[in-house]
Design a protein around this motif. Structure first.
Motif, PDB file in Angstrom:
ATOM      1  N   ARG A  87       0.470  -1.109  11.427  1.00  0.00           N
ATOM      2  CA  ARG A  87       0.658  -1.911  10.220  1.00  0.00           C
ATOM      3  C   ARG A  87       1.864  -1.391   9.439  1.00  0.00           C
ATOM      4  O   ARG A  87       2.287  -0.252   9.632  1.00  0.00           O
ATOM      5  CB  ARG A  87      -0.575  -1.839   9.319  1.00  0.00           C
ATOM      6  CG  ARG A  87      -1.872  -2.269   9.964  1.00  0.00           C
ATOM      7  CD  ARG A  87      -3.054  -1.994   9.026  1.00  0.00           C
ATOM      8  NE  ARG A  87      -2.877  -2.602   7.727  1.00  0.00           N
ATOM      9  CZ  ARG A  87      -3.156  -2.016   6.563  1.00  0.00           C
ATOM     10  NH1 ARG A  87      -3.635  -0.780   6.545  1.00  0.00           N
ATOM     11  NH2 ARG A  87      -2.976  -2.627   5.426  1.00  0.00           N
TER      12      ARG A  87
ATOM     13  N   GLU B 121       0.813  -1.210   0.000  1.00  0.00           N
ATOM     14  CA  GLU B 121       0.000   0.000   0.000  1.00  0.00           C
ATOM     15  C   GLU B 121       0.853   1.271   0.000  1.00  0.00           C
ATOM     16  O   GLU B 121       1.781   1.410   0.801  1.00  0.00           O
ATOM     17  CB  GLU B 121      -0.921   0.006   1.228  1.00  0.00           C
ATOM     18  CG  GLU B 121      -1.868  -1.185   1.286  1.00  0.00           C
ATOM     19  CD  GLU B 121      -2.676  -1.202   2.559  1.00  0.00           C
ATOM     20  OE1 GLU B 121      -3.232  -0.146   2.931  1.00  0.00           O
ATOM     21  OE2 GLU B 121      -2.749  -2.263   3.200  1.00  0.00           O
TER      22      GLU B 121
ATOM     23  N   THR C   1      -0.076  -6.920   1.840  1.00  0.00           N
ATOM     24  CA  THR C   1      -1.111  -7.946   1.698  1.00  0.00           C
ATOM     25  C   THR C   1      -0.519  -9.143   0.979  1.00  0.00           C
ATOM     26  O   THR C   1       0.230  -8.986   0.011  1.00  0.00           O
ATOM     27  CB  THR C   1      -2.319  -7.411   0.905  1.00  0.00           C
ATOM     28  OG1 THR C   1      -2.825  -6.248   1.561  1.00  0.00           O
ATOM     29  CG2 THR C   1      -3.421  -8.451   0.819  1.00  0.00           C
ATOM     30  N   SER C   2      -0.881 -10.329   1.439  1.00  0.00           N
ATOM     31  CA  SER C   2      -0.326 -11.558   0.885  1.00  0.00           C
ATOM     32  C   SER C   2      -0.958 -11.944  -0.448  1.00  0.00           C
ATOM     33  O   SER C   2      -2.148 -11.701  -0.680  1.00  0.00           O
ATOM     34  CB  SER C   2      -0.521 -12.700   1.884  1.00  0.00           C
ATOM     35  OG  SER C   2      -0.271 -13.947   1.281  1.00  0.00           O
TER      36      SER C   2
END
Length: 335
Positions: A196, A127, A200-201
């Motif tokens: 965070r 992100e 993302t996986s």
């Protein structure tokens, strides 16, 4: 509750109970026990078929079912009766229902993992405006170590990156065959209320990963259920939190809003609950009957059928009281 919700709940309960009774049925047959009737549903018979040895029937009330074995509830030792078989055979027959529900949970979770994929250590999304992107991580990077500790799964990644506090992490990634190291500070996400780094996986779909993760998730669900049962006895969890069929129907309706994966996951959770609950040594359930077989093995003679019947009757009556209490709480929650 809508008609679709009630229908889905009936299908879920029906499927899970049928596979439970089929477990008893198939193990009884393999052990040479005569199965007098295998019924789907309860109440008046709608349809019946007499096989060579077993009567198969479909009954009016689409909840429950049973596998009626020769001499199951009597002091009957004739050839082909339940009591004529060895103690090990009887224990296997009695535990087969729970084993089938356990297997049902594994299969349902395998299907889920095959549909949605299994999280890998390769990044699908990094992100923007989050520390991982700013530090230089990109889509397609594979995380191989965090703080010098090797990671083999996405669970390893999430467990090593704490969401409780702000911290700088040393992350090793593999990119185009080259090993790179990044220092990444976590950032507080106000919407999710946690720290965070913004990754993302990438989910991978394969039969093998679906199979292994189906087993892992079933083990996790089973562990959580056993912990919850223990907390009920210690008072850490209130009996008001118990949910019965009425409450589950409501949950089915909620899960349907999120699609088939949520419905399958709920069915898997109910299945493992049935597996564990039925194997507990509670009078009137399979676990109690297994306990009586073990007692028979220890004392060298079976418990009197009259005494065992009375214990099961009292246990069943108590279960009905609990069921009414749980149903009452379910109704209150629906108001």
């Amino acid at each position: 509750m809508t008609f679709q919700t009630i229908l889905m709940a009936i299908l879920i309960f029906g499927f899970l109970i049928v596979i439970h009774e089929f477990g008893h049925f198939i193990f009884a047959k393999l052990s040479g026990v005569v199965v007098e009737e295998f019924a789907i549903g309860m109440g008046p018979k709608l349809f019946g078929y007499q096989g060579k040895e077993t009567k198969y029937s479909l009954r009016l009330i689409p909840m429950g079912g049973y596998c009626q074995m020769l001499g199951e509830d009597a002091e009957d030792y004739q050839r082909g009766s339940f009591n004529s078989k060895s103690k090990l055979a009887r224990i296997l027959i009695l535990s087969a229902g729970s084993l089938m529900n356990l297997l049902g949970c594994i299969v349902l979770l395998m299907i889920i993992f095959f549909i949605v994929g299994v999280p890998s250590t390769t990044l699908d999304l990094v992100e923007r405006d989050y520390p991982a992107y700013e530090a230089g991580l990109r889509q397609g990077d594979t995380i191989v170590a965090i703080e010098g500790k090797d990671v083999d799964s996405w669970e390893d990644v999430t467990s090593q990156i704490s969401s409780a506090e702000e911290k700088i992490y040393s992350v090793d990634v593999l990119r185009d065959g080259q090993l790179l190291n990044f220092s990444i500070a976590s950032k507080f996400d106000e919407e999710l209320n946690q720290h965070r780094i913004g990754i993302t996986s990438l989910r991978e779909k394969s039969i093998f990963s679906s199979f292994t993760n189906g087993f892992k998730q079933t083990f996790l669900y089973g562990k959580l259920i056993l912990e919850s049962i223990g907390q009920l006895f210690t008072g850490e969890v209130s009996t008001d939190s118990l949910t019965g069929p009425i409450g589950i129907v409501s949950v089915v309706g909620q899960s349907m809003e999120y699609g088939i994966v949520a419905v399958l996951n709920l069915a898997a959770v109910i299945s493992i609950n049935l597996a564990i609950f039925n194997i507990l040594p509670i009078p009137a359930l399979d676990g109690s009957r297994i306990l009586f077989v073990i007692i028979e093995a220890i004392k060298g003679s079976p418990v009197s059928p009259e005494k065992e019947g009375k214990i099961h009757f009292v246990g069943f009556a108590l279960l009905m009281v609990v069921a009414i209490f749980v149903a009452y709480n379910d109704i209150l929650r629906l108001r």
